[in-house]
Write an enzyme that holds these catalytic residues in place. Structure first.
Site, PDB file in Angstrom:
ATOM      1  N   THR A  61     -20.981  12.098 -77.837  1.00 35.33           N
ATOM      2  CA  THR A  61     -22.156  11.931 -78.879  1.00 35.33           C
ATOM      3  C   THR A  61     -21.221  12.045 -80.344  1.00 35.33           C
ATOM      4  OG1 THR A  61     -23.688  13.433 -78.126  1.00 35.33           O
ATOM      5  CG2 THR A  61     -23.641  13.559 -80.312  1.00 35.33           C
TER       6      THR A  61
ATOM      7  N   THR B 298     -20.508  15.863 -73.744  1.00 35.96           N
ATOM      8  CA  THR B 298     -20.558  17.451 -73.626  1.00 35.96           C
ATOM      9  C   THR B 298     -20.705  17.498 -72.272  1.00 35.96           C
ATOM     10  OG1 THR B 298     -22.208  17.385 -73.974  1.00 35.96           O
ATOM     11  CG2 THR B 298     -20.519  18.042 -75.977  1.00 35.96           C
ATOM     12  N   ASP B 299     -21.856  16.836 -71.795  1.00 31.88           N
ATOM     13  CA  ASP B 299     -22.081  16.513 -70.937  1.00 31.88           C
ATOM     14  C   ASP B 299     -21.337  16.854 -69.400  1.00 31.88           C
ATOM     15  OD1 ASP B 299     -24.214  16.646 -72.143  1.00 31.88           O
ATOM     16  OD2 ASP B 299     -25.528  14.416 -71.275  1.00 31.88           O
TER      17      ASP B 299
HETATM   18  N1  ASP Z   1     -24.757  12.190 -73.304  1.00 26.54           N
HETATM   19  C1  ASP Z   1     -23.191  13.239 -74.223  1.00 26.54           C
HETATM   20  C2  ASP Z   1     -21.847  12.352 -73.549  1.00 26.54           C
HETATM   21  O1  ASP Z   1     -21.834  13.725 -73.027  1.00 26.54           O
HETATM   22  C3  ASP Z   1     -23.793  14.418 -74.487  1.00 26.54           C
HETATM   23  C4  ASP Z   1     -21.936  15.123 -75.382  1.00 26.54           C
HETATM   24  O2  ASP Z   1     -21.829  13.961 -75.573  1.00 26.54           O
HETATM   25  O3  ASP Z   1     -22.823  16.193 -75.812  1.00 26.54           O
HETATM   26  O4  ASP Z   1     -21.781  11.545 -73.553  1.00 26.54           O
END
Ligand code: ASP
Length: 330
Positions: A13, A86-87
């Site tokens: 993200t 973050t995932d």
């Molecule tokens: N879907 C994103 C990822 O993990 C979520 C994020 O970065 O917060 O790449």
């Protein structure tokens, strides 16, 4: 002397823009750095972008690639900042904790819940904190810096999908918090001496069996065919159901008799498993050698099993799994 830091940008993200198909990684590392001018005052940054993915797509080959970039550049830089979705960041951080051991230099992962260009983003703070932590002379080892917390790579878990405090340090204190761009240390630890140790292999054939009430034991037909390692995410303190005439215990015994490795953990987020507490847990001992993850996070248990099984089997694998790495098990 300014610290020299290599930024390893991998997507997420933090590097995403709105597209017709939803948020997708599109922002370059230099565009990201332009959003945190204070970083250039504290350190000299060079960048690489080995891939640019939503972290849903990041797994073992990507972890090995990040570790190999750190290894190839280890002598030339004082530290490494990995920007990441973050995932699956907690899995990457745990995997890097096994692939890069005894590192006196910091490898800091960060990301954000909102894109760097969105209003009220957490990206600028996280990015700036990650670099300032990385440039601090007390920093070493694999850490996640997020929402002002510095969390061991082996203890982190994504526990929120929206809030800025997306990561928790599970059953272990955050080692520091960032205050005005400096780490305030809670846990000092001791900086490793000697050379770092890099590892180059992972066994991807690891499966997590999440128990649900009434699950059928014939899942073991698949597991016996397809996996080298199994993490059983059991209920509470830990155990297997004894319905279907003990079919789960028979399935697990069959799995272990093939020379495969099983680890018991719990779905409860805190306080770990305790296999010997209940009869439904203790009976696992009769199936063969079952490792107990205890207080490890699922992310650490899974990635440690991948690392261990690339190196050893049987009793040796068990010994290696139980050997603590960065407070992952105690
Ligand atoms: N879907 C994103 C990822 O993990 C979520 C994020 O970065 O917060 O790449």
């Amino acid at each position: 002397m300014k610290k020299k830091i290599l930024m390893i940008a991998t997507g997420g993200t933090i590097a995403s823009k709105e597209t017709s198909e939803g948020l997708a990684p599109a922002i370059s590392p230099n565009e990201l750095l332009a959003c945190v001018p204070e970083v250039a005052e504290a350190c000299d940054v060079e960048t690489v972008r080995p891939f640019n993915l939503d972290s849903t797509n990041v797994y073992a080959p990507h972890w090995l690639e990040i570790a190999s970039i750190v290894e190839r550049n280890y002598a030339a830089y004082d530290g490494f900042v990995v920007t990441h979705g973050t995932d699956t960041m907690a899995y990457t951080a745990a995997a890097l904790s096994y692939l890069i051991q005894n590192s006196a230099k910091p490898v800091v992962l960060t990301g954000s819940q909102r894109s760097v260009y969105s209003r009220d983003t957490d990206a600028r703070r996280n990015l700036s904190d990650a670099f300032l932590y990385c440039a601090d002379s007390s920093a070493y080892g694999v850490r996640i810096v997020f929402d002002g917390s510095v969390i061991l790579g082996t203890r982190a878990k994504k526990t929120r999908t929206r809030s800025f405090n997306a990561f928790s340090s599970i059953d272990f204190p955050a080692v520091a918090v960032m205050r005005d761009g400096r780490p305030l240390r809670y846990v000092s630890g001791s900086r490793p001496s000697g050379e770092p140790k890099f590892w180059h292999k992972l066994d991807r054939n690891v499966f997590v069996l999440k128990m649900i009430p009434g699950l059928r034991a014939d899942i073991f037909d698949y597991l016996c065919r397809s996996c080298d390692g199994l993490v059983i995410e059991s209920f509470g303190a830990g155990g297997l159901p004894d319905y279907e005439d003990g079919a789960f215990f028979k399935g697990l015994a069959r799995f272990l008799a093939l020379g495969k490795t099983a680890v018991l953990t719990t779905q409860a987020e805190h306080e770990g498993s305790s296999m010997d507490k209940y009869a439904v847990g203790r009976r696992l001992r009769s199936c063969g050698r079952v490792i107990e993850a205890g207080c490890m996070t699922l992310e650490a248990a899974v990635t440690k099993l991948m690392w261990v099984l690339a190196l050893a089997r049987g009793e040796e694998a068990e010994k290696l799994f139980y050997t603590p790495v960065e407070y992952d098990i105690f």
